[in-house]
Design an enzyme around this catalytic site. Structure first.
Site, PDB file in Angstrom:
ATOM      1  N   SER A  45     -16.827 -12.130  38.495  1.00 20.77           N
ATOM      2  CA  SER A  45     -16.275 -13.418  38.923  1.00 20.77           C
ATOM      3  C   SER A  45     -16.982 -13.872  40.184  1.00 20.77           C
ATOM      4  O   SER A  45     -17.456 -13.065  40.977  1.00 20.77           O
ATOM      5  CB  SER A  45     -14.764 -13.344  39.122  1.00 20.77           C
ATOM      6  OG  SER A  45     -14.464 -12.458  40.161  1.00 20.77           O
ATOM      7  N   GLU A  46     -17.079 -15.182  40.365  1.00 19.36           N
ATOM      8  CA  GLU A  46     -17.821 -15.777  41.471  1.00 19.36           C
ATOM      9  C   GLU A  46     -17.403 -15.203  42.814  1.00 19.36           C
ATOM     10  O   GLU A  46     -18.222 -15.093  43.729  1.00 19.36           O
ATOM     11  CB  GLU A  46     -17.615 -17.300  41.518  1.00 19.36           C
ATOM     12  CG  GLU A  46     -18.263 -18.069  40.385  1.00 19.36           C
ATOM     13  CD  GLU A  46     -17.274 -18.377  39.288  1.00 19.36           C
ATOM     14  OE1 GLU A  46     -16.557 -17.434  38.845  1.00 19.36           O
ATOM     15  OE2 GLU A  46     -17.204 -19.540  38.886  1.00 19.36           O
ATOM     16  N   ASN A  47     -16.122 -14.874  42.951  1.00 25.22           N
ATOM     17  CA  ASN A  47     -15.640 -14.399  44.249  1.00 25.22           C
ATOM     18  C   ASN A  47     -16.033 -12.961  44.549  1.00 25.22           C
ATOM     19  O   ASN A  47     -15.587 -12.400  45.545  1.00 25.22           O
ATOM     20  CB  ASN A  47     -14.129 -14.608  44.376  1.00 25.22           C
ATOM     21  CG  ASN A  47     -13.347 -13.941  43.263  1.00 25.22           C
ATOM     22  OD1 ASN A  47     -13.924 -13.501  42.271  1.00 25.22           O
ATOM     23  ND2 ASN A  47     -12.049 -13.863  43.415  1.00 25.22           N
ATOM     24  N   SER A  87     -23.126 -12.164  44.684  1.00 25.39           N
ATOM     25  CA  SER A  87     -22.447 -12.637  43.484  1.00 25.39           C
ATOM     26  C   SER A  87     -23.248 -13.762  42.831  1.00 25.39           C
ATOM     27  O   SER A  87     -23.494 -13.756  41.618  1.00 25.39           O
ATOM     28  CB  SER A  87     -21.043 -13.117  43.842  1.00 25.39           C
ATOM     29  OG  SER A  87     -20.326 -13.464  42.689  1.00 25.39           O
TER      30      SER A  87
END
Lengths: 216, 217, 216, 217
Positions: A45-47, A87
């Site tokens: 996930s992007e985070n 990321s």
């Protein structure tokens, strides 16, 4: 099985063990629910989490661990936590095998629009432009129409998210693959006729002799 | 060895009109006490740089609610009705930046680069006003560095040397922002003795941390 | 006290607690020997250590921990280990308070040459160009002459390491500060006359009324 | 879960003429077994990308000693008499790159950037052949990405998912190179069960590691 579940289940079939996969907010997030925890695909996930799991047991949430939508999740064994630079380094650098994104429009060029409606909803592109640009495979997960209006169009009138052709579009009515020649109808929804698909689509579709039904 | 200041002392360092970077992603890993304190003391005309505006009550929202920001640089404001309303009403200037570009621009500002060349956003509205260069036949956008007067970040653990460790998705923009501001103020969740964070696990060396906000009592 | 020790001792006086400092290979490395372990300055090395210590006790070397010259060192309490990208991020990003570098030549512009002798010694610039560019303060540590030839010259004939004016030049004969107006003679070595310095220097020096002796 | 291959199997993957990145700084953190094996089996015409050439016997030297490399990209060759001799004799093509520029070029190759703009080397010989751009009135060199066919790296710990942790100055170029090659081969010092390296301490996620060299028996 409702439309969203059907779309998510069909896309889950595209995931293979060992893949690094990113799921956007909305229908894409649902996809993980149809992938067993021990499947072997790694959700990024992007985070900054590689190895996102399902929702934690009630009361066992880690307040420092959510998916990109802000929903509490678990991490699977072998997960990694990274910063936003790495990321997006994974995303833009071609390390991501597949991303599943929601869509507002897809057009005959295979371009996706999913980040703003001028003068109305201004969400911002978030990570979508990097994902469309960088993932090896881009799958769009969306309902075929919105308020009766086709979302698969000749040319996006909404601002596009990227000028790269997406890999696959999955709706509750059809699986469509953008190609050099245009949008190729690959599969139809269960019990859906080709003419029903054509009617709900504003873009021209390439329709082969045989269009098999989606299987689940 | 470093010493701690109070959240009131930290907020007092930041004047009206300052540019501030705020760590956090959907509010996770955001320096919440600093944000609320700045809102409470009525700071104005801030330029806020944050990945997103989170949902109401979280992330930068307490500042937006009191109109403390004149400008916002972010990748996503979709979960904050107030941010969207202020943008559409022209009450705040909003620069929307693709998320991967935003973090690279901040990193460039922090590591002394004049910018980066990214393929993200080529041919889209994100290209507007940007220089395009061809490298080996492919087009890239020239993206300039972003720096701020202050970086307000949060972390999991902080030792007495100011070394910081982060956890899970609360890391996000925090370590990158710690590089890109004139003054770095950190709001740790925990304090630990030197050595509890092994050298290999330090993500932000204490040498670049200027102020540490002490625990709430 | 030999020349090198004198230079190192004088430069050690420039270091303050809390500073982040980088020491190059050669005389610069010696500087740390004249800084007590509990001084409070943090030594950074290009290979990714913030908080370099002295040499470890014989037999207690960590084979994965050296300074940038490849010599085994210890890490001080509160040290951090980082990758080369962040290490040079600190250097180029202006986070380094001071770097001490060896020199082959310094000229009246304050430019340093220390990375190659064309056709002869080709060492490569290593981290020197980033250090000259990025550190807040650049101190050159070198002997005043090499084989009788002045190393402080009108204009470097060796390829320069950067086109930024260095902050201070420390030799066994003099402390010299490059300024807008040229090279300012700040201090003389113990018992060294101004005329002896001028004789060993090919560059023009600005000589104030009073030139105090270095103190140790 | 991942499986391991032998150092012979790993070396066999790499053909003559391949470009290979080698982790390590003055030989510390270099993939020594892979390097020696490639030298032993007589690989030729390699392009070697390494921060430095270390002292004789260490780092890339075993490959240089048998003339396995036709080209070398590095920041420093001063400790290797053989590298200097081959360069001056024209037996090997050497591209010298400032160290901070080298790591940023490799990182750019790994994270999908078209390049970075750096102030390092402006006005020096490092500027030769480089495009110069002005950003806000300051000159910067346009530095292009570097990628390789193979990244040969070492690490401290590796778990069964291929997650890697590094220690002290043996980290150096290894995690950056792990991003910038088509095939990533790691030579770990230790294997540990999943969970021994907490998620927060993983510096290279297993998902980007292609091959793991097993312990020597």
């Amino acid at each position: 099985m409702n439309s969203k579940e059907m779309i998510a289940r069909r896309i889950a079939q595209e995931l293979r063990p060992g893949m690094l996969a990113n799921l956007g907010i909305g229908i894409p997030t649902l996809v993980s629910e149809f992938v067993p925890e021990n499947h072997g695909v790694f959700f990024q996930s992007e985070n900054g989490v590689v190895g996102l799991g399902h929702r934690p047991p009630e009361g066992m949430e880690d307040f420092d661990l959510t998916d990109a939508g802000g929903t509490f999740v678990m991490a699977v064994p072998g997960a990694a936590a990274i910063d936003s630079a790495l990321s997006f380094g994974l995303i833009r650098g071609g390390h991501l095998d597949v991303t599943v994104l929601g869509g507002m429009q897809v057009d005959e060029r295979g371009y996706l629009a999913n980040w703003m409606i001028p003068g109305k909803r201004v969400a911002g592109m978030g990570g979508a432009m990097d994902l469309v640009q960088g993932a090896k495979k881009v799958i769009v997960a969306m309902e075929h129409t919105a308020k009766g209006q086709p979302k698969i169009v000749r040319e996006c009138d909404l601002p596009v998210t990227g000028v790269r052709r997406v890999s696959l579009v999955v709706t509750e009515l059809a699986v469509i693959e953008p190609t050099d020649d245009g949008l190729l109808l690959r599969e139809r929804g269960p019990g859906v006729s080709v003419s029903a698909i054509l009617e709900a689509t504003a873009a021209r579709l390439i329709v082969p002799e045989m269009v098999p039904e989606m299987r689940f | 060895m470093k010493t701690a200041i109070t959240v009131d002392e930290a907020a007092a360092l930041i004047p009206d009109g300052a540019s501030i970077m705020l760590g956090g992603f959907m509010g996770i890993g955001a320096p919440d006490r600093l944000i609320r304190k700045l809102a409470e003391i009525g700071r104005k005309n801030l330029t806020v740089i944050s990945n997103d505006t989170a949902k109401p009550g979280y992330g930068p929202n307490p500042l937006l609610d009191v109109h403390a920001a004149k400008k916002l640089i972010a990748s996503h404001i979709g979960k904050s009705p107030e941010a969207q309303r202020q943008m559409l009403a022209g009450e705040i200037e909003v620069e929307l930046v693709p998320q991967g570009t935003l973090v690279e621009r901040i990193r460039a500002g922090g590591v002394g680069l004049g910018g980066v060349l990214t393929p993200t956003g080529v041919g889209t509205e994100a290209q507007n006003g940007k220089q395009v260069v061809e490298i080996d036949g492919r087009p890239f956008l020239v993206e300039k560095p972003i720096r701020a007067d202050f970086a307000l970040i949060s972390c999991w653990r902080c030792d007495y040397a100011g070394n910081l460790a982060y956890t899970m998705s609360a890391q996000n923009f925090n370590p990158v922002m710690a590089l890109a501001a004139d003054v770095v103020i950190v709001e740790p969740h925990e304090f630990v003795p030197i050595g509890v964070i092994p050298p290999d696990d330090v993500r932000t060396p204490g040498a670049i941390v200027d102020y540490i906000v002490g625990r709430a009592h």
